[in-house]
Structure formats: structure tokens, C-alpha cells
Design a protein around this motif. Structure first.
Motif, short mmCIF file in Angstrom:
data_model
loop_
_atom_site.label_atom_id
_atom_site.label_comp_id
_atom_site.label_asym_id
_atom_site.label_seq_id
_atom_site.Cartn_x
_atom_site.Cartn_y
_atom_site.Cartn_z
N MET A 1 0.83 -1.21 0.00
CA MET A 1 0.00 0.00 0.00
C MET A 1 0.86 1.26 0.00
O MET A 1 0.56 2.23 -0.71
CB MET A 1 -0.95 0.00 1.20
CG MET A 1 -2.07 -1.00 1.09
SD MET A 1 -3.09 -0.79 -0.36
CE MET A 1 -3.79 0.81 -0.07
N VAL A 2 1.92 1.26 0.78
CA VAL A 2 2.81 2.43 0.81
C VAL A 2 3.47 2.63 -0.55
O VAL A 2 3.55 3.76 -1.05
CB VAL A 2 3.87 2.27 1.94
CG1 VAL A 2 4.97 3.30 1.81
CG2 VAL A 2 3.20 2.38 3.30
N ILE A 3 3.92 1.56 -1.15
CA ILE A 3 4.54 1.66 -2.48
C ILE A 3 3.52 2.15 -3.51
O ILE A 3 3.82 3.02 -4.32
CB ILE A 3 5.14 0.30 -2.89
CG1 ILE A 3 6.34 -0.02 -2.00
CG2 ILE A 3 5.55 0.30 -4.35
CD1 ILE A 3 6.85 -1.43 -2.14
N TRP A 4 2.32 1.61 -3.47
CA TRP A 4 1.29 1.99 -4.42
C TRP A 4 0.95 3.48 -4.28
O TRP A 4 0.86 4.19 -5.27
CB TRP A 4 0.05 1.14 -4.20
CG TRP A 4 -1.07 1.44 -5.13
CD1 TRP A 4 -1.21 1.01 -6.41
CD2 TRP A 4 -2.21 2.24 -4.85
NE1 TRP A 4 -2.37 1.50 -6.95
CE2 TRP A 4 -3.00 2.26 -6.02
CE3 TRP A 4 -2.64 2.96 -3.74
CZ2 TRP A 4 -4.19 2.96 -6.09
CZ3 TRP A 4 -3.82 3.64 -3.82
CH2 TRP A 4 -4.59 3.65 -4.98
N ILE A 5 0.78 3.94 -3.06
CA ILE A 5 0.47 5.34 -2.83
C ILE A 5 1.62 6.22 -3.30
O ILE A 5 1.41 7.27 -3.92
CB ILE A 5 0.17 5.58 -1.33
CG1 ILE A 5 -1.18 4.95 -0.98
CG2 ILE A 5 0.15 7.07 -1.01
CD1 ILE A 5 -1.47 4.89 0.51
N SER A 6 2.85 5.80 -3.05
CA SER A 6 4.01 6.58 -3.49
C SER A 6 4.05 6.71 -5.01
O SER A 6 4.32 7.80 -5.53
CB SER A 6 5.31 5.93 -3.00
OG SER A 6 5.32 5.84 -1.61
N VAL A 7 3.77 5.64 -5.72
CA VAL A 7 3.78 5.69 -7.18
C VAL A 7 2.69 6.60 -7.70
O VAL A 7 2.92 7.42 -8.61
CB VAL A 7 3.66 4.26 -7.76
CG1 VAL A 7 3.40 4.30 -9.25
CG2 VAL A 7 4.90 3.47 -7.46
N VAL A 8 1.49 6.51 -7.14
CA VAL A 8 0.39 7.36 -7.59
C VAL A 8 0.70 8.83 -7.28
O VAL A 8 0.44 9.71 -8.11
CB VAL A 8 -0.94 6.91 -6.96
CG1 VAL A 8 -2.05 7.91 -7.23
CG2 VAL A 8 -1.33 5.54 -7.48
N ARG B 1 -5.35 1.99 -11.64
CA ARG B 1 -5.97 0.67 -11.83
C ARG B 1 -4.97 -0.33 -12.40
O ARG B 1 -4.93 -1.49 -11.98
CB ARG B 1 -7.18 0.79 -12.76
CG ARG B 1 -8.37 1.42 -12.09
CD ARG B 1 -9.55 1.47 -12.99
NE ARG B 1 -10.65 2.16 -12.33
CZ ARG B 1 -11.66 2.71 -12.95
NH1 ARG B 1 -11.73 2.66 -14.27
NH2 ARG B 1 -12.60 3.32 -12.28
N LYS B 2 -4.16 0.12 -13.36
CA LYS B 2 -3.15 -0.77 -13.93
C LYS B 2 -2.14 -1.18 -12.87
O LYS B 2 -1.78 -2.36 -12.76
CB LYS B 2 -2.41 -0.07 -15.08
CG LYS B 2 -3.18 0.05 -16.35
CD LYS B 2 -2.31 0.73 -17.40
CE LYS B 2 -3.07 1.04 -18.66
NZ LYS B 2 -2.23 1.78 -19.62
N ILE B 3 -1.69 -0.21 -12.10
CA ILE B 3 -0.71 -0.50 -11.05
C ILE B 3 -1.30 -1.44 -10.02
O ILE B 3 -0.65 -2.39 -9.57
CB ILE B 3 -0.22 0.81 -10.39
CG1 ILE B 3 0.59 1.63 -11.39
CG2 ILE B 3 0.58 0.54 -9.14
CD1 ILE B 3 0.87 3.04 -10.93
N THR B 4 -2.55 -1.20 -9.65
CA THR B 4 -3.21 -2.07 -8.67
C THR B 4 -3.29 -3.50 -9.18
O THR B 4 -2.97 -4.44 -8.45
CB THR B 4 -4.62 -1.54 -8.36
OG1 THR B 4 -4.53 -0.20 -7.89
CG2 THR B 4 -5.31 -2.39 -7.33
N ARG B 5 -3.69 -3.68 -10.44
CA ARG B 5 -3.78 -5.00 -11.02
C ARG B 5 -2.42 -5.70 -11.02
O ARG B 5 -2.30 -6.87 -10.67
CB ARG B 5 -4.32 -4.89 -12.44
CG ARG B 5 -5.45 -5.85 -12.72
CD ARG B 5 -6.03 -5.72 -14.11
NE ARG B 5 -6.81 -4.48 -14.25
CZ ARG B 5 -6.59 -3.54 -15.16
NH1 ARG B 5 -5.64 -3.68 -16.04
NH2 ARG B 5 -7.32 -2.46 -15.20
#
Length: 163
Positions: A96-103, A121-125
Motif C-alpha cells: 500500500m505504501v509503495i502503491w500510494i508513493s507511485v500514484v 488501476r493498472k498499477i493495482t492489477r
């Protein structure tokens, strides 16, 4: 009118309690205690079943190896699932931290909201797929290792009882 728009006092108390780090630590420990307790009971029931099968087939001089195979597979699957749950509890906050950082980085580079939603959405998938593959691989490795180890321990115990 003001009473209808305000939240109840119990809601504020609940939010205050849940915002504390020690509350989340206590919930984490409680969930792990329940998980370990239920797995311990399953472990004991599988071993009791195996003992019952072993003693009932003890009338023959060479008992069947099938109960040992079954018990070891069940034990391996149980420990594999436990390792996947343990790995997921560690991996989810980090992902989650990595995903938030990328967004957030995408937002800083001037991407529009619509593009951020599509990229998010792509990153989440991709992230969920990668984490799922890693968890399955780790769980299967642990399950196979525990099943083989349990089989040899159960068979050794059988040989020791004959000697």
C-alpha cells in the motif's frame, strides 16, 4: 437541525480509539492468537486422527503408510496457509505504501486525474497479481517442505515404535 448533522458521541469515541497505534497492535495480536489457536486445535485433531488410524492398523505387522501421507499433506497445507497469511499481513501495508508513493509521484509529474485513475488501476492489477503469485509460491514451498518433514517424522515414529 445541528443535532442531525453532527455525528454521535460514540462514533467520535470509536474513531479516537481506532486511531491509536496500540489499538491496531492489540487487534493484530488478537487475530494472530485466534489463528494460532485454531491451527493448534487442527494440528492436534490431525495427530489424534493419525494416532487412531495407526493404533487400529497396528494389529498387522506392517501398517499402511496411507494415514501418514494423508496426515502429512494436511499438516503441510495448514502450515502453508499459515505462512501465506503471515506473509500477507506483512506485505499488504508495504504494498500500500509503495502503491500510494507511485500514484503521488505520477500526480507530481503533471498527470491528469483521469490518467491517474487509469494508471492507478493498472498499477493495482499488477501489484495484486505479483503479490498473489509470490504468496502462492511461498505458501506452496512451505507446504511441501512441512508435508515432507511431517511424513518422515511420522514414519520415523512408526519405526521407533516397532524397534
Amino acid at each position: 437541525m445541528a443535532d442531525q448533522t453532527e455525528s454521535p458521541r460514540s462514533y467520535h469515541i470509536f474513531i479516537t480509539i481506532m486511531s491509536k497505534r496500540r489499538t491496531w497492535v492489540c487487534l493484530f495480536i488478537a487475530v494472530y492468537a485466534i489463528l494460532v489457536s485454531s491451527s493448534w486445535n487442527l494440528l492436534r485433531s490431525v495427530l489424534n486422527w493419525y494416532k487412531l488410524q495407526y493404533t487400529s492398523s497396528n494389529s498387522d505387522y506392517s501398517p499402511s503408510r496411507l494415514p501418514a501421507v494423508y496426515a502429512s499433506v494436511v499438516l503441510g497445507a495448514m502450515f502453508g496457509a499459515m505462512s501465506m497469511v503471515a506473509a500477507m499481513t506483512v506485505a499488504v501495508p508495504a504494498v500500500m505504501v509503495i502503491w500510494i508513493s507511485v500514484v503521488v509521484l505520477l500526480a507530481f509529474f503533471g498527470k491528469s486525474r483521469r490518467v491517474l485513475v487509469v494508471e492507478g488501476r493498472k498499477i493495482t492489477r499488477e501489484v495484486v497479481g505479483f503479490v498473489f503469485k509470490v504468496l502462492l509460491k511461498e505458501g506452496n514451498v512451505v507446504a511441501a517442505f512441512c508435508a515432507v518433514l511431517a511424513y518422515f517424522l511420522l514414519i520415523r515414529r512408526d519405526f521407533d515404535s516397532y524397534g
